[in-house]
Motif scaffolding. Structure first.
Motif, short mmCIF file in Angstrom:
data_model
loop_
_atom_site.label_atom_id
_atom_site.label_comp_id
_atom_site.label_asym_id
_atom_site.label_seq_id
_atom_site.Cartn_x
_atom_site.Cartn_y
_atom_site.Cartn_z
N THR A 1 44.76 45.33 43.26
CA THR A 1 44.21 44.34 42.32
C THR A 1 44.84 42.99 42.61
O THR A 1 46.06 42.88 42.78
CB THR A 1 44.48 44.75 40.86
OG1 THR A 1 43.57 45.80 40.50
CG2 THR A 1 44.28 43.60 39.91
N ALA A 2 44.01 41.96 42.66
CA ALA A 2 44.47 40.57 42.82
C ALA A 2 44.02 39.80 41.60
O ALA A 2 42.82 39.65 41.36
CB ALA A 2 43.90 39.96 44.10
N ILE A 3 44.96 39.31 40.80
CA ILE A 3 44.63 38.64 39.54
C ILE A 3 45.39 37.33 39.42
O ILE A 3 46.58 37.26 39.70
CB ILE A 3 44.94 39.57 38.34
CG1 ILE A 3 44.59 38.88 37.02
CG2 ILE A 3 46.38 40.05 38.35
CD1 ILE A 3 44.64 39.80 35.81
N GLY A 4 44.67 36.25 39.05
CA GLY A 4 45.30 34.95 38.83
C GLY A 4 44.80 33.89 39.80
O GLY A 4 43.90 34.11 40.61
N LEU B 1 39.10 41.81 42.78
CA LEU B 1 39.37 40.39 42.53
C LEU B 1 39.06 40.02 41.08
O LEU B 1 38.03 40.40 40.53
CB LEU B 1 38.52 39.53 43.46
CG LEU B 1 38.84 39.64 44.94
CD1 LEU B 1 37.71 39.06 45.78
CD2 LEU B 1 40.16 38.92 45.26
N HIS B 2 39.97 39.23 40.49
CA HIS B 2 39.78 38.68 39.14
C HIS B 2 40.53 37.36 39.13
O HIS B 2 41.74 37.31 38.90
CB HIS B 2 40.33 39.65 38.10
CG HIS B 2 40.03 39.25 36.68
ND1 HIS B 2 38.76 38.98 36.22
CD2 HIS B 2 40.87 39.05 35.62
CE1 HIS B 2 38.81 38.66 34.94
NE2 HIS B 2 40.07 38.69 34.56
N SER B 3 39.80 36.26 39.42
CA SER B 3 40.48 34.98 39.67
C SER B 3 39.57 33.80 39.37
O SER B 3 38.37 33.84 39.64
CB SER B 3 40.92 34.92 41.14
OG SER B 3 41.36 33.62 41.49
N PRO B 4 40.16 32.68 38.83
CA PRO B 4 39.38 31.47 38.61
C PRO B 4 39.33 30.58 39.84
O PRO B 4 38.80 29.48 39.80
CB PRO B 4 40.14 30.77 37.47
CG PRO B 4 41.57 31.14 37.74
CD PRO B 4 41.53 32.55 38.28
N GLY B 5 39.90 31.05 40.97
CA GLY B 5 39.88 30.25 42.20
C GLY B 5 41.17 29.48 42.40
O GLY B 5 42.21 29.83 41.85
N VAL C 1 38.39 46.02 33.45
CA VAL C 1 39.50 46.95 33.67
C VAL C 1 39.86 46.88 35.15
O VAL C 1 39.00 47.08 36.01
CB VAL C 1 39.10 48.39 33.28
CG1 VAL C 1 40.23 49.36 33.62
CG2 VAL C 1 38.76 48.46 31.80
N LEU C 2 41.12 46.57 35.44
CA LEU C 2 41.57 46.35 36.81
C LEU C 2 42.49 47.48 37.24
O LEU C 2 43.45 47.80 36.53
CB LEU C 2 42.30 45.01 36.92
CG LEU C 2 41.48 43.79 36.47
CD1 LEU C 2 42.37 42.58 36.31
CD2 LEU C 2 40.38 43.51 37.47
N PRO C 3 42.25 48.10 38.39
CA PRO C 3 43.09 49.21 38.85
C PRO C 3 44.57 48.83 38.93
O PRO C 3 44.93 47.81 39.52
CB PRO C 3 42.54 49.51 40.25
CG PRO C 3 41.13 49.02 40.21
CD PRO C 3 41.15 47.82 39.32
N GLY C 4 45.40 49.60 38.29
CA GLY C 4 46.84 49.38 38.34
C GLY C 4 47.36 48.30 37.42
O GLY C 4 48.58 48.11 37.31
#
Length: 310
Positions: A119-122, A149-153, A91-94
């Motif tokens: 939140t930084a995603i992608g 952070l939620h990222s594959p790099g 669960v990511l804020p916002g």
């Protein structure tokens, strides 16, 4: 002339003793064996290519066993997320939407959440570093805020730039429960003055590598030359030292092939200082300057060094 013929050699005598057709059968069997070996090698290469395509193109979350000491290598997923047994998705804020598939394969986007959280995603692409700087300035994000952070790099150079901007602004970083921070993403995580990885978070490293995904721009962080690769590795380690993270963690990255991921255990995260509950204390570098003698032969008093200096 009678008696002038050369007697047959040992090999020739051996061949003449073979039953009729045995030589042809031997040649046929040899050709068949070679053909079978070629087919096997082609099948093995095709299977490996198929498995790699399934890994790089997969968009559905992939169930995986959580890493344990000595068993920490898992497949690297560039456009989806791993999910541990009896675990869910982060669960990511916002953020209200998918956290794998499109979200992982697409360029990183930033979302402001209540309380100053971001939140930084992608994927981290070329230019993502500059986009983060602009976003933080536009949103007025200040020291004490947390970047989730939620990222594959992705782009190593941009990940390094992001980490330095995060540290400059004195922000914290976090990978949420069951979140995914892989490849270059841990470099961004290192930028936080405090750093956190939630329960079931996947934080992993591997060799610097650009994953080729159809329909996406090819991101080349390193060229073909050894010197460029070494320079990139040096920049990664330099950043980790600068951020107070043990650069030994990057040894695990260099030992892990690009199609795999070395996932850090909770103990690893703590040992390598990838997670840090409190900011590092201000560092004092070098001894105070010696007292300078005056003309009267007395020593001048050197002001005490400020704990915030440097």
């Amino acid at each position: 002339m009678i008696g002038s013929e050369t007697p047959p050699g040992r090999f020739e005598r051996l061949v003449t003793r073979l039953p009729e057709g045995a030589v042809l059968r031997g040649v046929f069997v040899s050709l068949l064996a070679v053909s079978a070996a070629i087919v096997f090698l082609d099948y093995r290469d095709l299977s490996a290519a198929t498995e790699d395509a399934e890994r790089t193109m997969r968009t559905e979350p992939l169930p995986l066993q959580r890493p344990e000491p000595g068993d920490q290598v898992r497949p690297y997923l560039p456009r989806t997320i791993p999910v541990g047994p009896d675990r869910g998705e982060p669960v990511l804020p916002g953020h209200d939407g998918p956290v794998g598939g499109e979200a992982m394969a697409g360029p990183m986007r930033f979302i402001a959440a209540p309380g100053g959280a971001v939140t930084a995603i992608g994927r981290i692409e070329i230019g993502t570093g500059a986009q983060l700087t602009a976003f933080l300035a536009d949103e007025g994000i200040r020291a004490g805020s947390t970047l989730h952070l939620h990222s594959p790099g992705g782009s190593v150079d941009d990940a390094i730039a992001m980490a330095r901007e995060i540290r400059r602004l004195r922000l914290s970083t976090s990978v949420p429960d069951d979140g995914y921070c892989a490849s270059a993403c841990p470099l961004v995580l290192a930028g936080g003055v405090t750093r956190d990885a939630g329960e079931g978070a996947w934080v992993g490293v591997h060799q610097v590598y650009a994953v080729d995904i159809p329909g996406m721009p090819e991101l080349r962080d390193v060229g073909a030359s050894i010197s460029e690769i070494q320079a990139t590795i040096a920049r990664c380690q330099e950043l980790l030292v600068e951020m107070g993270v043990d650069p030994a963690v990057w040894i695990k990255a260099m030992q892990t092939p690009p199609e795999e991921l070395y996932v850090l255990t909770e103990e690893d995260l703590s040992t390598y200082r990838m997670v840090q509950a409190e900011p590092d204390p201000a560092l004092f570098i070098g001894p105070p300057a010696p007292d300078a003698p005056t003309e009267a032969g007395t020593a001048a008093v050197t002001p005490e060094a400020s704990p915030d200096a440097g």
